[in-house]
Write a protein that holds these residues in place. Structure first.
Motif, short mmCIF file in Angstrom:
data_model
loop_
_atom_site.label_atom_id
_atom_site.label_comp_id
_atom_site.label_asym_id
_atom_site.label_seq_id
_atom_site.Cartn_x
_atom_site.Cartn_y
_atom_site.Cartn_z
N LYS A 212 46.59 43.70 42.87
CA LYS A 212 46.97 42.90 44.10
C LYS A 212 45.86 41.94 44.49
CE LYS A 212 48.37 43.63 48.98
NZ LYS A 212 48.42 44.57 50.15
N ASP A 213 44.49 42.23 44.47
CA ASP A 213 43.53 41.43 44.82
C ASP A 213 43.62 40.02 43.81
OD1 ASP A 213 42.62 42.77 46.91
OD2 ASP A 213 41.11 43.78 45.84
N LEU A 214 43.73 40.65 42.50
CA LEU A 214 43.65 39.54 41.55
C LEU A 214 44.87 38.69 41.50
CD1 LEU A 214 42.35 38.19 38.63
CD2 LEU A 214 43.71 39.98 37.54
N SER A 215 45.96 38.92 42.22
CA SER A 215 47.24 38.24 42.14
C SER A 215 46.89 37.23 43.17
CB SER A 215 48.15 39.15 42.49
OG SER A 215 48.81 40.04 41.55
N GLU A 216 46.37 37.84 44.53
CA GLU A 216 45.87 36.76 45.55
C GLU A 216 44.81 35.88 45.35
OE1 GLU A 216 44.79 39.24 48.84
OE2 GLU A 216 46.53 40.31 49.10
N VAL A 217 43.77 36.15 44.26
CA VAL A 217 42.98 35.32 43.85
C VAL A 217 43.56 33.98 43.16
CG1 VAL A 217 40.84 35.18 42.10
CG2 VAL A 217 41.07 36.73 44.15
N VAL A 218 44.34 34.56 42.15
CA VAL A 218 44.74 33.63 41.11
C VAL A 218 46.34 32.95 41.61
CG1 VAL A 218 43.84 34.19 39.17
CG2 VAL A 218 46.09 35.11 39.87
N GLY A 219 46.81 33.35 42.73
CA GLY A 219 48.08 32.63 43.30
C GLY A 219 49.21 33.13 42.41
N LYS A 220 49.34 34.09 41.77
CA LYS A 220 50.56 34.54 40.97
C LYS A 220 50.52 36.12 40.84
CE LYS A 220 50.69 34.14 36.42
NZ LYS A 220 50.55 33.61 34.92
N ASN A 221 51.64 36.57 40.66
CA ASN A 221 51.70 38.05 40.61
C ASN A 221 51.09 38.58 39.31
OD1 ASN A 221 52.81 40.88 41.35
ND2 ASN A 221 54.13 40.69 39.67
N THR A 278 32.27 43.41 46.88
CA THR A 278 33.45 44.08 46.85
C THR A 278 33.98 43.79 45.59
OG1 THR A 278 35.00 42.11 48.03
CG2 THR A 278 33.74 43.91 49.16
N ALA A 279 35.02 44.36 45.17
CA ALA A 279 36.01 44.13 44.06
C ALA A 279 36.63 42.54 44.10
CB ALA A 279 37.03 45.02 43.88
N LYS A 280 37.39 42.32 45.27
CA LYS A 280 38.08 41.01 45.34
C LYS A 280 36.97 40.06 45.39
CE LYS A 280 41.37 38.88 47.95
NZ LYS A 280 42.25 38.84 49.19
N GLU A 281 35.85 40.13 45.92
CA GLU A 281 34.64 39.02 45.79
C GLU A 281 34.47 38.90 44.45
OE1 GLU A 281 32.52 39.81 50.30
OE2 GLU A 281 31.74 40.83 48.27
N TYR A 282 34.29 39.85 43.66
CA TYR A 282 33.70 39.62 42.32
C TYR A 282 34.93 39.23 41.43
CZ TYR A 282 33.22 40.67 37.17
OH TYR A 282 33.01 40.66 35.92
N LEU A 283 36.23 39.57 41.67
CA LEU A 283 37.50 38.97 40.96
C LEU A 283 37.43 37.56 41.25
CD1 LEU A 283 39.86 41.58 41.44
CD2 LEU A 283 38.94 40.89 39.35
N SER A 284 37.35 37.23 42.40
CA SER A 284 37.14 35.54 42.94
C SER A 284 36.16 34.82 42.26
CB SER A 284 36.90 35.63 44.57
OG SER A 284 36.93 34.30 45.00
N SER A 285 35.10 35.29 42.00
CA SER A 285 34.15 34.85 41.34
C SER A 285 34.25 34.56 39.77
CB SER A 285 32.53 35.41 41.61
OG SER A 285 32.50 36.59 40.75
N VAL A 286 35.07 35.52 39.26
CA VAL A 286 35.40 35.12 37.91
C VAL A 286 36.47 34.47 37.54
CG1 VAL A 286 35.84 36.68 35.77
CG2 VAL A 286 34.04 37.46 37.47
N TYR A 287 37.60 34.58 38.20
CA TYR A 287 39.03 33.91 38.01
C TYR A 287 39.42 32.90 38.95
CZ TYR A 287 39.59 38.26 35.15
OH TYR A 287 39.37 39.29 34.22
N ASN A 288 38.54 32.55 40.09
CA ASN A 288 39.09 31.70 40.99
C ASN A 288 38.95 29.88 40.19
OD1 ASN A 288 40.34 30.89 43.57
ND2 ASN A 288 38.28 30.57 44.22
#
Length: 289
Positions: A212-221, A278-288
């Motif tokens: 869910k966090d990754l979906s929000e980061v990249v803007g797709k499900n 946080t996990a979401k902060e990390y995902l944002s740094s990698v996939y944003n």
């Protein structure tokens, strides 16, 4: 005098960088390496290189001469690691090292029924040996790295989704650099002798929440499917993923499912002096990007 083993690896390099940033003179840090060709960046920072292999006891004794605090970063060979760590601890005693800090790992199951017993057994043996060695010790129970998620997900995760047999159990996944900074803080201060610290995040998340966090980061499900280990193994085998990777992914994600990395307490926030990433902060740094 501080010596960092595994100094050319990610954890070692990051710990050294934090020590330097926090004002430790490069002359007070020694870097243990096996291959000088992989350590040019350490020499450029003004560090003295010492050469040693965990399998070579005499070499380790020589390398540890004059060292007060030794950071033992666990070896990468799970099948020979217990003996290698025994060499390091015994060599430290012979060389007169005062304090050994060891990077162990978080777990809840200390029996052979653990899906990651091949990893756990050597860490447990090393902890017992270090505690009984007569040396001052500090042990870090490192949780599973957040940094491992892209490896688990694969290169095409944004197209295919997440396919892992991790169930819906939570884990306190933790950024390696946060652990390295806390490690540097311990090396820089006193009062950590004969302590065991939990290096885990302050939040426990499951893979569904991460999807869910990754979906929000990249803007797709980004969907998450949790197959059985058998279906997971069969699917990756058909995709021609090497068997050693399949077994590694299956073991660690099964450990997540069994609650090996879910925790109720952690020392990391206190030792960092801030909230861990946080996990979401990390995902944002990698996939944003």
């Amino acid at each position: 005098m501080i010596l960092i083993t595994g100094a050319s690896g990610n954890y070692g390099k990051s710990t050294i960088d934090f020590l330097l940033e926090k004002g430790v003179p490069s002359t007070q840090i020694k870097a243990l390496v096996r291959d000088e060709s992989k350590a040019s960046h350490l020499k450029s920072k003004g560090l003295e290189l010492r050469f040693g292999d965990y399998d070579n006891y005499e070499q380790l004794v020589e390398a540890f001469a004059g060292i007060d605090k030794l950071l033992l970063i666990s070896g990468s060979d799970p099948f020979n690691r217990a003996k290698q760590h025994e060499n390091v601890i015994n060599a430290a005693k012979e060389a007169g090292v005062q304090h050994v800090i060891y990077t162990s790992f978080e777990r809840s199951n200390e029996t052979e029924s653990s899906p990651i017993w091949f990893i756990a057994s050597s860490h447990i043996a090393t902890e017992k040996l270090l505690i009984s060695s007569g040396l001052k010790y500090t042990i870090f129970r490192n949780n599973l790295y957040l940094d491992i998620l892209p490896w688990f997900f694969g290169d095409n995760v944004l197209e295919t989704g997440i396919f892992l047999p991790a169930g819906d159990t939570k884990a306190a996944l933790t950024l390696r650099d946060d652990m390295a900074e806390a490690t540097a803080n311990v090396l820089l201060s006193e009062g950590h002798e004969d302590k065991v610290y939990a290096f885990s995040n302050t939040e426990n998340v499951n893979i569904q929440e991460i999807a869910k966090d990754l979906s929000e980061v990249v803007g797709k499900n980004i969907p998450y499917i949790s197959p059985s280990v058998e279906v997971f193994t069969e699917t990756l085998t058909k995709a021609q993923v090497p068997n050693e990777f399949i077994q590694m992914f299956a073991s660690f994600t099964s450990a997540i499912k069994e609650g090996e990395f879910e925790v109720s307490t952690t020392d990391l926030e206190t030792l960092l002096g801030r909230k861990p990433t946080t996990a979401k902060e990390y995902l944002s740094s990698v996939y944003n990007a």
